[in-house]
Write a protein that holds these residues in place. Structure first.
Motif, PDB file in Angstrom:
ATOM      1  N   GLN A   1       8.451  49.309  52.428  1.00  0.00           N
ATOM      2  CA  GLN A   1       9.337  50.445  52.232  1.00  0.00           C
ATOM      3  C   GLN A   1       8.560  51.756  52.283  1.00  0.00           C
ATOM      4  O   GLN A   1       7.358  51.787  52.068  1.00  0.00           O
ATOM      5  N   LEU A   2       9.274  52.803  52.575  1.00  0.00           N
ATOM      6  CA  LEU A   2       8.697  54.137  52.614  1.00  0.00           C
ATOM      7  C   LEU A   2       9.372  54.954  51.542  1.00  0.00           C
ATOM      8  O   LEU A   2      10.593  54.965  51.448  1.00  0.00           O
ATOM      9  N   GLN A   3       8.600  55.638  50.733  1.00  0.00           N
ATOM     10  CA  GLN A   3       9.156  56.463  49.664  1.00  0.00           C
ATOM     11  C   GLN A   3       8.786  57.925  49.873  1.00  0.00           C
ATOM     12  O   GLN A   3       7.670  58.240  50.295  1.00  0.00           O
ATOM     13  N   LEU A   4       9.745  58.763  49.565  1.00  0.00           N
ATOM     14  CA  LEU A   4       9.543  60.203  49.605  1.00  0.00           C
ATOM     15  C   LEU A   4       9.938  60.778  48.256  1.00  0.00           C
ATOM     16  O   LEU A   4      11.010  60.439  47.728  1.00  0.00           O
ATOM     17  N   ALA A   5       9.114  61.635  47.705  1.00  0.00           N
ATOM     18  CA  ALA A   5       9.396  62.207  46.384  1.00  0.00           C
ATOM     19  C   ALA A   5       9.227  63.714  46.436  1.00  0.00           C
ATOM     20  O   ALA A   5       8.129  64.209  46.700  1.00  0.00           O
ATOM     21  N   GLU A   6      10.329  64.429  46.169  1.00  0.00           N
ATOM     22  CA  GLU A   6      10.297  65.892  46.157  1.00  0.00           C
ATOM     23  C   GLU A   6       9.951  66.409  44.772  1.00  0.00           C
ATOM     24  O   GLU A   6      10.259  65.765  43.760  1.00  0.00           O
ATOM     25  N   SER A   7       9.358  67.578  44.740  1.00  0.00           N
ATOM     26  CA  SER A   7       9.098  68.275  43.477  1.00  0.00           C
ATOM     27  C   SER A   7       9.001  69.761  43.767  1.00  0.00           C
ATOM     28  O   SER A   7       8.905  70.177  44.933  1.00  0.00           O
TER      29      SER A   7
END
Length: 121
Positions: A1-7
């Motif tokens: 899986q590929l995860q993207l996390a914004e902040s």
């Protein structure tokens, strides 16, 4: 899986600045393009900016040209959106997304959870 996390979202006054970050992990490949989208209440999702691999042919929506800058740090697998001269109409949830290709014209298959940006006095 590929995860993207914004902040990096938050509350800012008109004319202020924010820098959003999108950290990629999992099956992300450095040659994938990364885009930023936003969605305001009652409005359709809008593509704000996109950086293809090697930052060639970077895309900006007309509404943010000259105010927003997208950049990539390949070593950190992180993409930034520097937002200057913010306006109340920039208020939205901002999402980063990635296609499984180097091109911003490909379908965006992976999405982060979003970060709220509110521009208000």
């Amino acid at each position: 899986q590929l995860q993207l996390a914004e902040s990096g979202g938050g509350l800012v006054r008109p004319g202020g600045s924010l820098r959003l970050s999108c950290a990629a992990s999992g099956l992300f490949r450095n040659y994938y393009a990364i885009g930023w989208f936003r969605q305001a209440p009652g409005k359709e999702r809008e593509e704000v900016s996109c950086a293809p691999y090697l930052n060639n042919a970077t895309f900006y929506a007309d509404s943010v040209k000259g105010r927003f800058t997208i950049s990539r740090d390949e070593a950190k697998k992180t993409v930034y959106l520097q937002m200057n001269s913010l306006k109340p109409e920039d208020t939205a949830v901002y999402y980063c997304a990635a296609p499984k290709s180097s091109w911003c014209t490909s379908p965006f298959e992976y999405w982060g959870q979003g970060t709220q940006v509110t521009v208000s006095s």
